[in-house]
Design an enzyme around this catalytic site. Structure first.
Site, PDB file in Angstrom:
ATOM      1  N   ARG A   1     -38.563 -38.606 -38.054  1.00 54.28           N
ATOM      2  CA  ARG A   1     -39.240 -37.735 -38.173  1.00 54.28           C
ATOM      3  C   ARG A   1     -40.488 -37.820 -37.237  1.00 54.28           C
ATOM      4  O   ARG A   1     -41.240 -36.698 -36.747  1.00 54.28           O
ATOM      5  CB  ARG A   1     -39.645 -37.215 -39.546  1.00 54.28           C
ATOM      6  CG  ARG A   1     -38.608 -36.602 -40.562  1.00 54.28           C
ATOM      7  CD  ARG A   1     -39.195 -36.495 -41.940  1.00 54.28           C
ATOM      8  NE  ARG A   1     -40.048 -35.723 -42.173  1.00 54.28           N
ATOM      9  CZ  ARG A   1     -40.090 -34.353 -42.181  1.00 54.28           C
ATOM     10  NH1 ARG A   1     -38.835 -33.752 -42.273  1.00 54.28           N
ATOM     11  NH2 ARG A   1     -40.974 -33.819 -42.581  1.00 54.28           N
TER      12      ARG A   1
ATOM     13  N   GLY B   1     -47.007 -29.571 -37.825  1.00 54.32           N
ATOM     14  CA  GLY B   1     -47.487 -28.329 -37.757  1.00 54.32           C
ATOM     15  C   GLY B   1     -49.198 -28.432 -37.953  1.00 54.32           C
ATOM     16  O   GLY B   1     -49.857 -27.781 -37.200  1.00 54.32           O
TER      17      GLY B   1
ATOM     18  N   ASP C   1     -51.340 -34.372 -46.275  1.00 58.55           N
ATOM     19  CA  ASP C   1     -50.383 -33.268 -46.501  1.00 58.55           C
ATOM     20  C   ASP C   1     -49.162 -33.944 -47.015  1.00 58.55           C
ATOM     21  O   ASP C   1     -48.193 -34.253 -46.556  1.00 58.55           O
ATOM     22  CB  ASP C   1     -50.133 -32.605 -45.287  1.00 58.55           C
ATOM     23  CG  ASP C   1     -49.417 -31.246 -45.605  1.00 58.55           C
ATOM     24  OD1 ASP C   1     -49.312 -30.692 -46.657  1.00 58.55           O
ATOM     25  OD2 ASP C   1     -48.265 -30.922 -44.426  1.00 58.55           O
TER      26      ASP C   1
ATOM     27  N   CYS D   1     -47.158 -28.094 -50.761  1.00 59.13           N
ATOM     28  CA  CYS D   1     -46.751 -26.900 -50.741  1.00 59.13           C
ATOM     29  C   CYS D   1     -45.769 -26.751 -52.087  1.00 59.13           C
ATOM     30  O   CYS D   1     -44.666 -26.122 -52.113  1.00 59.13           O
ATOM     31  CB  CYS D   1     -45.681 -26.626 -49.490  1.00 59.13           C
ATOM     32  SG  CYS D   1     -44.295 -27.529 -49.576  1.00 59.13           S
TER      33      CYS D   1
HETATM   34  N1  SAM Z   1     -47.974 -32.258 -42.513  1.00 54.29           N
HETATM   35  C1  SAM Z   1     -46.620 -31.916 -41.930  1.00 54.29           C
HETATM   36  C2  SAM Z   1     -46.640 -30.579 -41.155  1.00 54.29           C
HETATM   37  O1  SAM Z   1     -47.704 -29.708 -41.484  1.00 54.29           O
HETATM   38  O2  SAM Z   1     -45.594 -30.430 -40.334  1.00 54.29           O
HETATM   39  C3  SAM Z   1     -45.634 -31.849 -43.115  1.00 54.29           C
HETATM   40  C4  SAM Z   1     -45.887 -32.970 -44.023  1.00 54.29           C
HETATM   41  S1  SAM Z   1     -44.377 -33.045 -45.193  1.00 54.29           S
HETATM   42  C5  SAM Z   1     -45.256 -31.975 -46.349  1.00 54.29           C
HETATM   43  C6  SAM Z   1     -44.863 -34.794 -45.802  1.00 54.29           C
HETATM   44  C7  SAM Z   1     -44.343 -35.850 -44.825  1.00 54.29           C
HETATM   45  O3  SAM Z   1     -44.659 -37.186 -45.847  1.00 54.29           O
HETATM   46  C8  SAM Z   1     -43.139 -35.973 -44.669  1.00 54.29           C
HETATM   47  O4  SAM Z   1     -42.740 -35.834 -43.135  1.00 54.29           O
HETATM   48  C9  SAM Z   1     -42.347 -37.310 -45.260  1.00 54.29           C
HETATM   49  O5  SAM Z   1     -41.359 -37.775 -44.570  1.00 54.29           O
HETATM   50  C10 SAM Z   1     -43.575 -37.974 -45.207  1.00 54.29           C
HETATM   51  N2  SAM Z   1     -43.717 -38.922 -46.549  1.00 54.29           N
HETATM   52  C11 SAM Z   1     -42.507 -39.284 -47.535  1.00 54.29           C
HETATM   53  N3  SAM Z   1     -42.697 -40.217 -48.260  1.00 54.29           N
HETATM   54  C12 SAM Z   1     -44.164 -40.631 -47.808  1.00 54.29           C
HETATM   55  C13 SAM Z   1     -44.811 -41.894 -48.264  1.00 54.29           C
HETATM   56  N4  SAM Z   1     -44.492 -42.596 -49.283  1.00 54.29           N
HETATM   57  N5  SAM Z   1     -46.142 -42.108 -47.488  1.00 54.29           N
HETATM   58  C14 SAM Z   1     -46.603 -41.190 -46.539  1.00 54.29           C
HETATM   59  N6  SAM Z   1     -45.752 -40.155 -46.069  1.00 54.29           N
HETATM   60  C15 SAM Z   1     -44.567 -39.990 -46.662  1.00 54.29           C
END
Ligand code: SAM
Length: 458
Positions: free
Chosen positions: A141, A117, A181, A234
């Site tokens: 993902r 997004g 994010d 969020c």
């Molecule tokens: N920015 C995205 C959007 O607007 O579509 C949404 C991101 S979501 C809130 C957070 C993302 O961080 C997820 O896709 C998740 O898989 C990833 N994530 C999970 N653990 C993480 C880590 N330790 N380091 C970096 N990213 C991580």
């Protein structure tokens, strides 16, 4: 499912008298939003096309490209959505990129990017100029992210599937802007996604807050002095939001907190998002010491990457280079053709087997990094002929090619059906409402459908 008790208790202490208004929101309808993609369509045209389809839109106050729509219409089902004219996005999530304020020509990193997004919003603001590194740590993902980057016609992005740690080792002091994010406890999802309520706990909030600090630490080291970092979640938990922002400036005094926003569902039309914008003031002693070396490494890596790409494309000339040149001459407009030639001659062409990619100009070598998409996929060389990629079609505008077909029945095109094409011949950019949707190949009055099988509608 009820809201978790520990959550309501904490919110009550956080909001005081306003808590009842906040809780009353959960009985009301959530906010629906979409974001215009300026790489594919102008905002005015998009809104009028949607209106023709009985979809009324209303401006989101904190994002110029964002619009509300109502619950009972389904813009995600329209062919124009497949053509990348807009991205369905929860309205409050749009605030993070507004704070980031990306500019064309910059080097930007979106560190936690899937499903894309915010990356596609950043790409829209960069207008195809500069470098967007969009990264997602979870492989599955990262593939979804890559598909969204393709659908939205982004040319200047590489999609990586890396840990923040490995990126930090590779890109010290490299980016002008970074978005974190972060994965969070998702309290802002409680209305949209009831299941999120079941996954929440006080312990989870603490785990998230710690993980967020680890990610922020890595991001800090990749930002140039004078750069901007935006941290967003969020959720409403202070540990993950204000307290992490405070921790960050305490830990890294060269960062200054410039702005902090929290969108609350009882005060604004959005599900809830937090975003903090930091400015990196100046080099610390340690950074000053390593900076020249970093720059030298960056330059060398860039030169090596260019040499390598040129060498690869030289070796592969017989297999693909000439066919690509021929494709450019016959299918692309003069302007686009010379632009592409210039990019190829300056070493941006990357060859992986029979697949050709165009790397963004700014990128250093991707060697050793897990790349889900090494730039714009141009196409593949099959038996001495070049077949253009779907990603290339999505990144082209009608004025970039010599031949287009505006489909009267976009649903048929998306189902993979062939249509008539008069006296057209060769590759044709198929458009819907003026937005590229894929390739067709015209021959003897028939337009063969090249919309990818995996994306076709039933
Ligand atoms: N920015 C995205 C959007 O607007 O579509 C949404 C991101 S979501 C809130 C957070 C993302 O961080 C997820 O896709 C998740 O898989 C990833 N994530 C999970 N653990 C993480 C880590 N330790 N380091 C970096 N990213 C991580």
């Amino acid at each position: 499912m009820e809201l978790p008790q520990d959550f309501t208790r904490r919110i009550r202490s956080q909001l005081g008298d306003a808590c009842d208004d906040f809780l009353a929101c959960y009985e009301k309808e959530r906010a629906y939003g979409l974001r215009c993609n300026p790489l594919k369509i102008e905002e005015k045209k998009l809104r009028s096309v949607l209106l023709e389809k009985q979809i009324e839109t209303e401006q989101v106050p904190w994002a110029a490209e964002g619009f509300y729509y109502s619950k009972d219409v389904y813009p995600g089902k329209l062919p124009l959505h497949e053509a990348g004219a807009y991205y369905i996005q929860e309205p409050s999530a749009m605030i993070a990129v507004s704070l980031l304020d990306p500019q064309p020509g910059e080097r930007i990193l979106d560190l936690c990017a899937a499903p894309g997004g915010k990356s596609t919003q950043i790409a829209g603001r960069m207008l195809g100029q500069g470098l967007l590194v969009t990264n997602e740590v979870v492989a599955q993902r990262a593939r979804i992210l890559s598909r969204n980057i393709e659908r939205m016609g982004v040319r200047n992005a590489v999609v990586l599937n890396e840990t923040p740690k490995r990126l930090a080792e590779r890109f010290p002091l490299y980016f002008d802007r970074i978005l974190v994010d972060a994965p969070c406890s998702g309290e802002g999802m409680f209305r949209k996604d009831i299941q999120a309520r079941g996954e929440w706990s006080l312990e989870q909030v603490e785990i998230c807050a710690k993980r967020q600090r680890d990610i922020l630490e890595k991001a800090a080291s990749m930002l140039k002095p004078g750069g901007i970092l935006v941290y967003s979640t969020c959720t409403f938990a202070p540990q993950e939001n204000e307290q992490n922002a405070e921790w960050f400036v305490r830990q890294y005094p060269q960062f200054e907190l410039q702005r902090q926003e929290q969108i609350w569902p009882h005060l604004q039309r959005g599900e809830g998002h937090f975003a903090a914008r930091f400015y990196k003031k100046h080099l610390s002693k340690e950074e000053t010491a390593i900076s020249p070396a970093c720059e030298r490494t960056a330059d060398t890596a860039k030169k090596q990457a260019r040499k390598k790409n040129v060498r690869k494309s030289d070796t592969d000339k017989a297999a693909g280079y000439e066919q690509l040149q021929e494709f450019c001459t016959t299918t692309l407009s003069e302007e686009m053709c010379s632009r592409m030639r210039l990019q190829i001659s300056s070493g941006q062409l990357a060859v992986f087997g029979d697949q050709l990619y165009l790397l963004p100009a700014e990128i250093r070598s991707l060697d050793g990094l897990k790349a889900e998409r090494a730039g714009l996929h141009l196409g593949c060389c099959k038996k001495r002929r070049f077949e253009p990629a779907h990603a290339l079609a999505m990144a082209l505008r009608p004025e970039d090619v010599t031949q287009t077909t505006e489909t009267e029945e976009p649903e048929r095109f998306l189902r993979g059906e062939t249509t008539g094409c008069g006296d057209q011949k060769g590759w044709t950019l198929v458009t819907t409402d003026g937005c590229s949707a894929g390739w067709g190949k015209a021959s003897q009055g028939v337009l063969k459908n090249h919309y990818p099988k995996g994306l076709r509608r039933n």
